[in-house]
Design a protein around this motif. Structure first.
Motif, mmCIF file in Angstrom:
data_model
loop_
_atom_site.group_PDB
_atom_site.id
_atom_site.type_symbol
_atom_site.label_atom_id
_atom_site.label_comp_id
_atom_site.label_asym_id
_atom_site.label_seq_id
_atom_site.Cartn_x
_atom_site.Cartn_y
_atom_site.Cartn_z
ATOM 1 N N THR A 190 0.847 -1.172 0.000
ATOM 2 C CA THR A 190 0.000 0.000 0.000
ATOM 3 C C THR A 190 0.888 1.229 0.000
ATOM 4 O OG1 THR A 190 -1.873 1.027 1.148
ATOM 5 C CG2 THR A 190 -0.142 0.091 2.528
ATOM 6 N N LEU A 191 0.299 2.409 0.017
ATOM 7 C CA LEU A 191 1.082 3.625 0.154
ATOM 8 C C LEU A 191 1.522 3.774 1.608
ATOM 9 C CD1 LEU A 191 -0.907 6.152 -2.082
ATOM 10 C CD2 LEU A 191 0.924 4.548 -2.717
ATOM 11 N N GLU A 192 2.614 4.511 1.804
ATOM 12 C CA GLU A 192 3.200 4.612 3.139
ATOM 13 C C GLU A 192 2.206 5.142 4.171
ATOM 14 O OE1 GLU A 192 6.613 7.011 2.302
ATOM 15 O OE2 GLU A 192 7.869 5.276 1.848
ATOM 16 N N GLU A 193 1.375 6.111 3.775
ATOM 17 C CA GLU A 193 0.450 6.694 4.739
ATOM 18 C C GLU A 193 -0.669 5.738 5.150
ATOM 19 O OE1 GLU A 193 -0.654 8.558 0.646
ATOM 20 O OE2 GLU A 193 1.140 7.879 1.732
ATOM 21 N N ASN A 194 -0.828 4.645 4.389
ATOM 22 C CA ASN A 194 -1.886 3.670 4.697
ATOM 23 C C ASN A 194 -1.358 2.383 5.320
ATOM 24 O OD1 ASN A 194 -3.789 5.416 3.511
ATOM 25 N ND2 ASN A 194 -3.407 4.556 1.477
ATOM 26 N N GLN A 195 -0.070 2.332 5.585
ATOM 27 C CA GLN A 195 0.553 1.085 6.022
ATOM 28 C C GLN A 195 -0.088 0.506 7.281
ATOM 29 O OE1 GLN A 195 4.739 1.446 6.928
ATOM 30 N NE2 GLN A 195 5.117 -0.726 6.591
ATOM 31 N N PHE A 213 -11.550 -12.040 -0.472
ATOM 32 C CA PHE A 213 -11.512 -10.648 -0.906
ATOM 33 C C PHE A 213 -11.954 -10.564 -2.362
ATOM 34 C CE2 PHE A 213 -7.210 -12.364 -1.520
ATOM 35 C CZ PHE A 213 -6.947 -12.048 -2.846
ATOM 36 N N THR A 214 -12.166 -9.356 -2.834
ATOM 37 C CA THR A 214 -12.558 -9.143 -4.227
ATOM 38 C C THR A 214 -11.326 -8.820 -5.052
ATOM 39 O OG1 THR A 214 -14.718 -8.285 -3.551
ATOM 40 C CG2 THR A 214 -13.971 -7.743 -5.786
ATOM 41 N N ARG A 215 -11.029 -9.661 -6.018
ATOM 42 C CA ARG A 215 -9.864 -9.439 -6.872
ATOM 43 C C ARG A 215 -10.102 -8.250 -7.795
ATOM 44 N NH1 ARG A 215 -6.639 -14.751 -8.616
ATOM 45 N NH2 ARG A 215 -5.718 -13.157 -9.959
ATOM 46 N N VAL A 216 -9.072 -7.418 -7.910
ATOM 47 C CA VAL A 216 -9.041 -6.363 -8.920
ATOM 48 C C VAL A 216 -7.773 -6.620 -9.721
ATOM 49 C CG1 VAL A 216 -9.063 -3.896 -9.390
ATOM 50 C CG2 VAL A 216 -10.189 -4.782 -7.328
ATOM 51 N N ASP A 217 -7.918 -7.266 -10.863
ATOM 52 C CA ASP A 217 -6.763 -7.761 -11.599
ATOM 53 C C ASP A 217 -6.075 -6.688 -12.430
ATOM 54 O OD1 ASP A 217 -6.879 -10.304 -10.628
ATOM 55 O OD2 ASP A 217 -7.735 -11.213 -12.424
ATOM 56 N N ALA A 233 -1.302 1.466 -9.903
ATOM 57 C CA ALA A 233 -2.699 1.508 -9.460
ATOM 58 C C ALA A 233 -2.821 2.079 -8.052
ATOM 59 C CB ALA A 233 -3.308 0.104 -9.508
ATOM 60 N N LEU A 234 -1.883 1.736 -7.177
ATOM 61 C CA LEU A 234 -1.902 2.292 -5.829
ATOM 62 C C LEU A 234 -1.755 3.808 -5.865
ATOM 63 C CD1 LEU A 234 0.317 -0.299 -3.910
ATOM 64 C CD2 LEU A 234 -2.144 0.053 -3.609
ATOM 65 N N HIS A 235 -0.845 4.296 -6.693
ATOM 66 C CA HIS A 235 -0.596 5.733 -6.749
ATOM 67 C C HIS A 235 -1.705 6.491 -7.486
ATOM 68 C CE1 HIS A 235 3.400 6.430 -4.915
ATOM 69 N NE2 HIS A 235 3.510 5.136 -5.090
ATOM 70 N N VAL A 272 -6.852 1.246 -6.302
ATOM 71 C CA VAL A 272 -7.052 0.352 -5.166
ATOM 72 C C VAL A 272 -6.272 0.923 -3.988
ATOM 73 C CG1 VAL A 272 -7.490 -1.795 -6.448
ATOM 74 C CG2 VAL A 272 -5.137 -1.130 -5.924
ATOM 75 N N LYS A 273 -6.695 0.559 -2.780
ATOM 76 C CA LYS A 273 -6.000 1.015 -1.578
ATOM 77 C C LYS A 273 -4.893 0.047 -1.158
ATOM 78 C CE LYS A 273 -8.522 4.691 -0.768
ATOM 79 N NZ LYS A 273 -7.935 6.056 -0.833
ATOM 80 N N ALA A 274 -5.024 -1.198 -1.575
ATOM 81 C CA ALA A 274 -4.045 -2.213 -1.194
ATOM 82 C C ALA A 274 -3.972 -3.259 -2.297
ATOM 83 C CB ALA A 274 -4.417 -2.861 0.135
ATOM 84 N N ALA A 275 -2.853 -3.958 -2.345
ATOM 85 C CA ALA A 275 -2.640 -5.001 -3.349
ATOM 86 C C ALA A 275 -1.803 -6.107 -2.716
ATOM 87 C CB ALA A 275 -1.943 -4.430 -4.577
ATOM 88 N N ILE A 276 -1.695 -7.216 -3.404
ATOM 89 C CA ILE A 276 -0.862 -8.332 -2.951
ATOM 90 C C ILE A 276 0.261 -8.518 -3.958
ATOM 91 C CG2 ILE A 276 -0.763 -10.800 -2.442
ATOM 92 C CD1 ILE A 276 -3.732 -10.661 -1.722
ATOM 93 N N SER A 277 1.493 -8.561 -3.453
ATOM 94 C CA SER A 277 2.649 -8.720 -4.335
ATOM 95 C C SER A 277 3.781 -9.387 -3.576
ATOM 96 C CB SER A 277 3.121 -7.356 -4.846
ATOM 97 O OG SER A 277 4.339 -7.475 -5.571
ATOM 98 N N GLY A 278 4.634 -10.088 -4.309
ATOM 99 C CA GLY A 278 5.903 -10.501 -3.744
ATOM 100 C C GLY A 278 6.657 -9.272 -3.277
#
Length: 243
Positions: free
Chosen positions: A109-114, A142-146, A156-158, A162-168
């Motif tokens: 996520t963005l730093e302010e939302n961590q 959760f609801t996927r946003v691909d 997309a975060l910037h 989306v407010k959050a994502a999943i990533s390595g």
């Protein structure tokens, strides 16, 4: 990614042949067509093997051929995480090296939302950025946003898509650095280690490989290569392995 190991049990030089196209989309572990910046594994593979005094020969097979060659024994090792396999079992035909890298998947996520995403359970019922075609063990909650790639997740975060994502973690840090778009790693979504998966008929090679991994870890070289691709600072050099 899959690599082929051709080993002679006699006193002749050992030739270790490997393939890289199988991981051409696995940035920053492998970066195609980037001389001098071939990715974490792109740099580590020849370094581990040279430290183990094993000669190498690079090949470029298409991914489907690579996977089949590993299955049939034409290729003899690749790099995987036991966490990707049910019960951690990679198959009776293989043994695994000691861990080379820790790998994990984070809520990003963005730093302010961590702090808002410090608990992995916060993703329940929420729209979460994901990579199209990737499997997620809990995508029923959760609801996927691909999006097309980890690079697109950062954008997309910037753009507040989306407010959050999943990533390595390392792909996220790599693309944040390349795009100059800072992100924060929040809750851990999954974790494991990366190992070399070697066909059992070549198990006599594993002690030398494990010794090389241990030496490169102790010298700080493995971490230096990871830092090169993921830290904000532009690393022009990292600890060099003595020849």
């Amino acid at each position: 990614m899959a690599f082929v190991l051709l080993y002679s049990s006699n006193l002749l030089a050992t030739a270790l042949k490997y393939n890289v196209n199988g991981s051409s989309s696995w940035v920053p572990y492998y970066i195609p067509d980037a001389a001098g910046n071939s990715g974490i594994l792109g740099e580590l593979v020849p370094l581990i093997l040279s430290t183990a005094n094993i000669e190498i020969e690079k090949h470029n097979y298409p991914p489907r051929r690579t996977n089949q060659a590993l299955k049939t024994g034409l290729l003899d090792f690749d790099f995987v995480s036991p966490s990707w396999f049910p019960e951690g079992e990679m198959g009776q035909e293989f043994i695994q090296s000691s861990p080379i890298l820790s790998i994990q998947e984070n809520i990003i996520t963005l730093e302010e939302n961590q702090k808002q995403w410090a608990d992995v359970n916060k993703i329940t019922g929420e729209p979460i950025g994901t990579v199209r075609g990737y499997l997620y063990h809990d995508d029923n909650v959760f609801t996927r946003v691909d999006f097309a790639s980890e690079k697109q997740l950062i954008k997309a975060l910037h753009k507040d898509r989306v407010k959050a994502a999943i990533s390595g973690d390392l792909p996220a840090l790599y693309w944040a650095k390349q795009l100059k778009m800072p992100i924060a790693l929040a809750a851990v979504h999954s974790s494991g280690v990366l190992v070399m998966r070697l066909r059992k008929e070549h198990s006599e090679m594993m002690p030398k490989i494990n010794d090389a991994i241990a030496q490169l870890k102790s010298d700080g070289i493995i971490q230096g290569i990871v830092d090169k691709y993921t830290k904000d600072e532009q690393y022009q050099q990292y600890p060099q392995h003595p020849q």
